[in-house]
Design a protein around this motif. Structure first.
Motif, PDB file in Angstrom:
ATOM      1  N   ALA A 133      11.561  30.408   1.392  1.00  0.00           N
ATOM      2  CA  ALA A 133      12.423  29.966   0.487  1.00  0.00           C
ATOM      3  C   ALA A 133      11.585  28.383   0.290  1.00  0.00           C
ATOM      4  O   ALA A 133      11.304  27.613   1.214  1.00  0.00           O
ATOM      5  CB  ALA A 133      13.757  29.407   1.159  1.00  0.00           C
ATOM      6  N   VAL A 134      11.379  28.126  -1.024  1.00  0.00           N
ATOM      7  CA  VAL A 134      10.354  26.891  -1.357  1.00  0.00           C
ATOM      8  C   VAL A 134      11.422  25.695  -1.479  1.00  0.00           C
ATOM      9  O   VAL A 134      12.230  25.712  -2.351  1.00  0.00           O
ATOM     10  CB  VAL A 134       9.630  27.275  -2.487  1.00  0.00           C
ATOM     11  N   THR A 135      11.405  24.858  -0.427  1.00  0.00           N
ATOM     12  CA  THR A 135      12.441  23.750  -0.548  1.00  0.00           C
ATOM     13  C   THR A 135      12.036  22.584  -0.921  1.00  0.00           C
ATOM     14  O   THR A 135      12.464  21.283  -0.375  1.00  0.00           O
ATOM     15  CB  THR A 135      12.894  23.870   0.968  1.00  0.00           C
ATOM     16  N   LYS A 136      10.790  22.286  -1.552  1.00  0.00           N
ATOM     17  CA  LYS A 136      10.015  21.164  -1.756  1.00  0.00           C
ATOM     18  C   LYS A 136      10.601  20.131  -2.550  1.00  0.00           C
ATOM     19  O   LYS A 136      10.556  19.035  -2.609  1.00  0.00           O
ATOM     20  CB  LYS A 136       8.655  21.353  -2.527  1.00  0.00           C
ATOM     21  N   ARG A 182      21.197  24.136   4.777  1.00  0.00           N
ATOM     22  CA  ARG A 182      22.190  25.219   4.388  1.00  0.00           C
ATOM     23  C   ARG A 182      21.177  26.624   4.128  1.00  0.00           C
ATOM     24  O   ARG A 182      21.988  27.713   4.479  1.00  0.00           O
ATOM     25  CB  ARG A 182      22.680  24.861   2.836  1.00  0.00           C
ATOM     26  N   VAL A 183      20.141  26.667   3.602  1.00  0.00           N
ATOM     27  CA  VAL A 183      19.422  27.825   3.575  1.00  0.00           C
ATOM     28  C   VAL A 183      19.328  28.345   4.777  1.00  0.00           C
ATOM     29  O   VAL A 183      19.352  29.587   4.899  1.00  0.00           O
ATOM     30  CB  VAL A 183      18.160  27.428   2.713  1.00  0.00           C
ATOM     31  N   LEU A 184      18.822  27.911   5.897  1.00  0.00           N
ATOM     32  CA  LEU A 184      18.760  28.189   7.282  1.00  0.00           C
ATOM     33  C   LEU A 184      20.248  28.905   7.494  1.00  0.00           C
ATOM     34  O   LEU A 184      20.178  29.971   8.279  1.00  0.00           O
ATOM     35  CB  LEU A 184      18.077  27.507   8.175  1.00  0.00           C
ATOM     36  N   ILE A 205      18.290  32.810   5.760  1.00  0.00           N
ATOM     37  CA  ILE A 205      16.802  32.681   5.302  1.00  0.00           C
ATOM     38  C   ILE A 205      15.959  32.162   6.581  1.00  0.00           C
ATOM     39  O   ILE A 205      16.048  30.957   6.989  1.00  0.00           O
ATOM     40  CB  ILE A 205      16.641  32.064   4.077  1.00  0.00           C
ATOM     41  N   LEU A 206      15.002  32.953   7.084  1.00  0.00           N
ATOM     42  CA  LEU A 206      14.267  32.279   8.016  1.00  0.00           C
ATOM     43  C   LEU A 206      13.043  31.591   7.925  1.00  0.00           C
ATOM     44  O   LEU A 206      12.522  30.740   8.570  1.00  0.00           O
ATOM     45  CB  LEU A 206      13.787  33.639   9.060  1.00  0.00           C
ATOM     46  N   HIS A 207      12.376  31.812   6.591  1.00  0.00           N
ATOM     47  CA  HIS A 207      11.104  31.560   6.174  1.00  0.00           C
ATOM     48  C   HIS A 207      11.067  30.136   5.339  1.00  0.00           C
ATOM     49  O   HIS A 207      11.815  30.311   4.139  1.00  0.00           O
ATOM     50  CB  HIS A 207      10.158  32.431   5.542  1.00  0.00           C
ATOM     51  N   ILE A 208      10.397  29.221   5.589  1.00  0.00           N
ATOM     52  CA  ILE A 208      10.581  27.815   4.743  1.00  0.00           C
ATOM     53  C   ILE A 208       9.387  27.593   4.215  1.00  0.00           C
ATOM     54  O   ILE A 208       8.279  27.467   4.888  1.00  0.00           O
ATOM     55  CB  ILE A 208      11.321  26.755   5.601  1.00  0.00           C
ATOM     56  N   GLY A 209       9.286  27.216   2.754  1.00  0.00           N
ATOM     57  CA  GLY A 209       7.810  27.005   2.347  1.00  0.00           C
ATOM     58  C   GLY A 209       7.744  25.266   1.739  1.00  0.00           C
ATOM     59  O   GLY A 209       8.820  25.008   1.028  1.00  0.00           O
ATOM     60  N   ALA A 247      13.736  17.448  11.624  1.00  0.00           N
ATOM     61  CA  ALA A 247      15.408  17.741  11.716  1.00  0.00           C
ATOM     62  C   ALA A 247      15.547  19.316  12.159  1.00  0.00           C
ATOM     63  O   ALA A 247      16.325  19.749  12.747  1.00  0.00           O
ATOM     64  CB  ALA A 247      16.102  17.390  10.480  1.00  0.00           C
ATOM     65  N   LEU A 248      14.507  20.343  11.521  1.00  0.00           N
ATOM     66  CA  LEU A 248      14.967  21.701  11.467  1.00  0.00           C
ATOM     67  C   LEU A 248      13.756  22.527  11.926  1.00  0.00           C
ATOM     68  O   LEU A 248      13.989  23.874  11.849  1.00  0.00           O
ATOM     69  CB  LEU A 248      15.487  22.190   9.902  1.00  0.00           C
ATOM     70  N   GLY A 249      12.724  21.850  12.468  1.00  0.00           N
ATOM     71  CA  GLY A 249      11.514  22.688  12.421  1.00  0.00           C
ATOM     72  C   GLY A 249      11.752  23.916  13.761  1.00  0.00           C
ATOM     73  O   GLY A 249      11.169  25.028  13.686  1.00  0.00           O
ATOM     74  N   GLU A 250      12.554  23.936  14.500  1.00  0.00           N
ATOM     75  CA  GLU A 250      12.962  24.737  15.510  1.00  0.00           C
ATOM     76  C   GLU A 250      13.724  26.102  14.943  1.00  0.00           C
ATOM     77  O   GLU A 250      13.704  26.960  15.679  1.00  0.00           O
ATOM     78  CB  GLU A 250      13.442  24.023  16.877  1.00  0.00           C
TER      79      GLU A 250
END
Length: 229
Positions: free
Chosen positions: A32-35, A44-46, A50-54, A67-70
């Motif tokens: 998920a590209v969240t830029k 909300r995506v997490l 959705i596990l993977h964040i770009g 805030a959300l790295g873990e």
């Protein structure tokens, strides 16, 4: 559509594309590209599984990661300058834009100091466009041979960008070219372990990318949308 509806829509399109070419949806990983969205929308995506964040810039990713790295697995998908490696090492599990030996050596140095291994995609400029980053296809074999000497970098795949001004079908030869390059490199034994993954396909062309062998999709607007109330 709501975020939940967009995610369901993407999964449906992934399943349909896989069915057309006899693949399993389980082969497809979605980043998920969240830029372009906020920390709150990224959360909300997490929340939706959705596990993977770009992200493509550390300065934009920083508040989200803090805030959300873990909660997720983070992918650096933008062009990476060597002097910015210190910002992303240990935070981003995957680098999708390894495109030169100087960057590989800096990643190795920083990863060794942190006692970790960086998973990397080698970015290849299949289309040959001057505006695109990535190394020429003919240089990838020797680059991979050199990268094999760096024990803290694990090349897991290849990445490419399709032309932005074409339709999805215009991207097909680019995606096919990356798959064929991967197969050629594996046949030549470029790495000690076969290169498995192909990071290719974005919101406008991911179905074609799947048909041509993509295993990682980088999806922004079609998946995460815009800010919701």
């Amino acid at each position: 559509m709501t975020l939940k509806q967009r995610i369901a829509h993407v999964h449906q399109k992934v399943s349909e594309a896989c069915e057309r070419v006899g693949r399993s949806p389980e082969e497809i990983n979605i980043v998920a590209v969240t830029k372009y969205v906020s920390t709150e929308q990224t959360a909300r995506v997490l929340d939706e599984g959705i596990l993977h964040i770009g992200e493509n810039r550390w300065q934009n990713a920083k508040p989200k990661w803090e805030a959300l790295g873990e909660r997720g697995v983070w992918h650096f998908i933008g062009q990476l300058q060597s002097n910015k490696v210190k910002d992303v090492i240990g935070k981003f599990a995957y680098i999708h834009s390894l495109d030169r030996l100087s960057l590989a050596r800096e990643l190795e140095r920083q990863a060794a100091a942190a006692d970790l291994t960086v998973k990397a995609f080698v970015q290849v400029n299949i289309s040959g466009e001057a505006s695109k980053s990535g190394m020429p296809p003919e240089e990838t074999f020797e680059f991979l041979r050199q990268t094999e000497l760096l024990p803290h970098i694990e090349v897991v795949g290849l990445m490419t960008m399709a032309p932005l001004d074409g339709d999805a079908e215009a991207a097909r030869p680019v995606f096919r070219g990356l798959r064929e390059l991967r197969d050629e490199l594996n046949a030549r034994g470029a790495c000690s372990r076969p290169i498995e993954h192909l990071s290719m396909g974005m919101s406008g062309d991911f179905e074609v990318a799947i048909e041509e062998g993509a295993t990682w999709l980088r999806l922004g607007s079609i998946l995460v949308g815009k800010e919701e109330d």
